[in-house]
Scaffold this active site. Structure first.
Site, PDB file in Angstrom:
ATOM      1  CG  HIS A  75      -1.968  -1.131   1.090  1.00  0.00           C
ATOM      2  ND1 HIS A  75      -2.719  -1.580   2.153  1.00  0.00           N
ATOM      3  CD2 HIS A  75      -2.322  -1.921   0.034  1.00  0.00           C
ATOM      4  CE1 HIS A  75      -3.498  -2.582   1.752  1.00  0.00           C
ATOM      5  NE2 HIS A  75      -3.275  -2.805   0.486  1.00  0.00           N
ATOM      6  CG  ASN A  96      -5.510 -10.061  13.608  1.00  0.00           C
ATOM      7  OD1 ASN A  96      -4.675  -9.173  13.460  1.00  0.00           O
ATOM      8  ND2 ASN A  96      -6.801  -9.819  13.553  1.00  0.00           N
ATOM      9  CB  CYS A 116       2.826  16.282  -8.097  1.00  0.00           C
ATOM     10  SG  CYS A 116       1.788  17.381  -9.066  1.00  0.00           S
TER      11      CYS A 116
HETATM   12  P1  NAD Z   1      -6.737  -3.493  10.199  1.00  0.00           P
HETATM   13  O1  NAD Z   1      -6.833  -2.246  11.003  1.00  0.00           O
HETATM   14  O2  NAD Z   1      -7.822  -3.833   9.279  1.00  0.00           O
HETATM   15  O3  NAD Z   1      -6.518  -4.760  11.154  1.00  0.00           O
HETATM   16  C1  NAD Z   1      -5.555  -4.778  12.162  1.00  0.00           C
HETATM   17  C2  NAD Z   1      -5.800  -6.037  12.989  1.00  0.00           C
HETATM   18  O4  NAD Z   1      -4.727  -6.144  13.923  1.00  0.00           O
HETATM   19  C3  NAD Z   1      -7.098  -6.009  13.775  1.00  0.00           C
HETATM   20  O5  NAD Z   1      -7.847  -7.182  13.494  1.00  0.00           O
HETATM   21  C4  NAD Z   1      -6.649  -5.977  15.232  1.00  0.00           C
HETATM   22  O6  NAD Z   1      -7.466  -6.747  16.080  1.00  0.00           O
HETATM   23  C5  NAD Z   1      -5.265  -6.572  15.162  1.00  0.00           C
HETATM   24  N1  NAD Z   1      -4.341  -6.063  16.189  1.00  0.00           N
HETATM   25  C6  NAD Z   1      -4.050  -4.775  16.454  1.00  0.00           C
HETATM   26  N2  NAD Z   1      -3.093  -4.694  17.396  1.00  0.00           N
HETATM   27  C7  NAD Z   1      -2.792  -5.965  17.763  1.00  0.00           C
HETATM   28  C8  NAD Z   1      -1.882  -6.544  18.679  1.00  0.00           C
HETATM   29  N3  NAD Z   1      -1.060  -5.777  19.412  1.00  0.00           N
HETATM   30  N4  NAD Z   1      -1.846  -7.894  18.799  1.00  0.00           N
HETATM   31  C9  NAD Z   1      -2.673  -8.682  18.042  1.00  0.00           C
HETATM   32  N5  NAD Z   1      -3.532  -8.202  17.124  1.00  0.00           N
HETATM   33  C10 NAD Z   1      -3.594  -6.848  16.994  1.00  0.00           C
HETATM   34  O7  NAD Z   1      -5.327  -3.396   9.447  1.00  0.00           O
HETATM   35  P2  NAD Z   1      -4.888  -4.004   8.058  1.00  0.00           P
HETATM   36  O8  NAD Z   1      -5.439  -5.357   7.890  1.00  0.00           O
HETATM   37  O9  NAD Z   1      -3.434  -3.763   7.979  1.00  0.00           O
HETATM   38  O10 NAD Z   1      -5.592  -3.071   6.952  1.00  0.00           O
HETATM   39  C11 NAD Z   1      -5.742  -1.696   7.146  1.00  0.00           C
HETATM   40  C12 NAD Z   1      -5.124  -0.782   6.147  1.00  0.00           C
HETATM   41  O11 NAD Z   1      -4.728   0.331   6.919  1.00  0.00           O
HETATM   42  C13 NAD Z   1      -3.893  -1.246   5.467  1.00  0.00           C
HETATM   43  O12 NAD Z   1      -4.106  -1.014   4.151  1.00  0.00           O
HETATM   44  C14 NAD Z   1      -2.763  -0.324   5.942  1.00  0.00           C
HETATM   45  O13 NAD Z   1      -2.135   0.257   4.817  1.00  0.00           O
HETATM   46  C15 NAD Z   1      -3.429   0.808   6.646  1.00  0.00           C
HETATM   47  N6  NAD Z   1      -2.859   1.193   7.960  1.00  0.00           N
HETATM   48  C16 NAD Z   1      -1.534   1.160   8.159  1.00  0.00           C
HETATM   49  C17 NAD Z   1      -1.029   1.536   9.373  1.00  0.00           C
HETATM   50  C18 NAD Z   1       0.464   1.503   9.549  1.00  0.00           C
HETATM   51  O14 NAD Z   1       1.189   1.672   8.581  1.00  0.00           O
HETATM   52  N7  NAD Z   1       0.952   1.275  10.768  1.00  0.00           N
HETATM   53  C19 NAD Z   1      -1.872   1.938  10.417  1.00  0.00           C
HETATM   54  C20 NAD Z   1      -3.248   1.975  10.184  1.00  0.00           C
HETATM   55  C21 NAD Z   1      -3.745   1.582   8.943  1.00  0.00           C
END
Ligand code: NAD
Length: 249
Positions: free
Chosen positions: A123, A222, A131
């Site tokens: 992503h 997860n 830009c």
């Molecule tokens: P998501 O938010 O959909 O899912 C995250 C999952 O991680 C959740 O199911 C949650 O229960 C679990 N989780 C969170 N902390 C945890 C922990 N400490 N231990 C165990 N489980 C834990 O995230 P996704 O599937 O990555 O998709 C979301 C989109 O958001 C992605 O496309 C990403 O690019 C973007 N995003 C990125 C960041 C980042 O770069 N850190 C942060 C937020 C969102």
């Protein structure tokens, strides 16, 4: 749970070609909220999703202003890697990691010491700008400095076009080369590890189907259930910062 940890350790020890997919959950302990977890940005404010849509962002100056305001104070820019990122560096040292596919845009895997050549950012990254007019790219820090100095919707210094982060927003296609690398690494693996992702965003989540199709073992780490739990060899629900070092170390 101890039995599952032991089973996951065995699968990792036995594997020869490991591909890892990470999501926002690997970075929550570094202070970066996820989107869909209980404390997630969208769980708390479903409207926040709107600013991640390319059409809204391009067409509505107020959406852009809100996005820039959010970027100014976002914890991502000061975050440091945690135990989960470090555990994946250790896994790489075993010489069996084919690729570290991440949906994250925070670059914390590279900061932790994962080889940039093994990391595929599905992503994109939040640390650059592009830009929409001329395609010029620049460090995000430059745009954030301009916002801090008073510009609420900074424009491209070359052509005046709209600036956005070098991330893939909803409504945009993934980079074909990055996606191809991710698919190839998944087709070639004998163990696929999905960590900290709700596995709700495609095509990233569909990589689990690819792994299953080639007969790879699948481990999911997860806190919450995912749609792919039924096809996994092992599902571990604990906190990632504890579970990952326990199964990889
Ligand atoms: P998501 O938010 O959909 O899912 C995250 C999952 O991680 C959740 O199911 C949650 O229960 C679990 N989780 C969170 N902390 C945890 C922990 N400490 N231990 C165990 N489980 C834990 O995230 P996704 O599937 O990555 O998709 C979301 C989109 O958001 C992605 O496309 C990403 O690019 C973007 N995003 C990125 C960041 C980042 O770069 N850190 C942060 C937020 C969102």
């Amino acid at each position: 749970m101890p039995d599952d940890i032991e089973r996951a350790r065995e699968l990792i020890a036995r594997a020869q070609r490991i591909t890892v997919l990470t999501g926002a959950g690997v970075s929550t302990d570094s202070g970066i909220p996820d989107f869909r977890g209980p404390e997630g940005v969208w769980t708390k404010n479903p409207k926040a999703e709107l600013i991640w849509n390319i059409d809204n962002y391009r067409d509505d100056p107020e959406v852009r202003r809100e996005a820039w305001r959010e970027r100014l104070d976002h914890p991502m820019f000061a975050a440091v890697p945690g135990r989960a990122h470090e555990a994946l560096v250790e896994l790489e040292r075993s010489g069996r990691l084919l690729a570290l596919l991440t949906q994250n845009i925070d670059e914390l895997h590279q900061k932790a010491g994962s080889s940039p050549g093994l990391v595929a950012e599905l992503h994109g990254s939040n640390h650059g700008t592009v830009c929409l007019g001329c395609g010029a790219v620049a460090p995000m820090a430059e745009a954030r400095d301009r916002v801090r100095a008073g510009e609420d919707d900074p424009r491209c210094v070359d052509c005046g076009g709209i600036l956005k982060a070098t991330t893939i927003m909803f409504g945009e296609m993934l980079d074909v080369d990055v996606l191809t690398r991710a698919r190839d690494a998944t087709l070639a693996c004998d163990l696929f590890l999905a960590i900290g992702t709700s596995l709700g965003v495609h095509p990233a989540a569909g990589l689990v189907d690819v792994a299953c199709a080639v007969g790879a073992e699948v481990i999911i780490v997860n806190a919450e259930p995912t749609p792919y739990d039924p096809v996994a060899s092992v599902v571990l629900r604990g906190g990632i910062s504890e579970v990952l070092p326990a199964i990889v170390g």
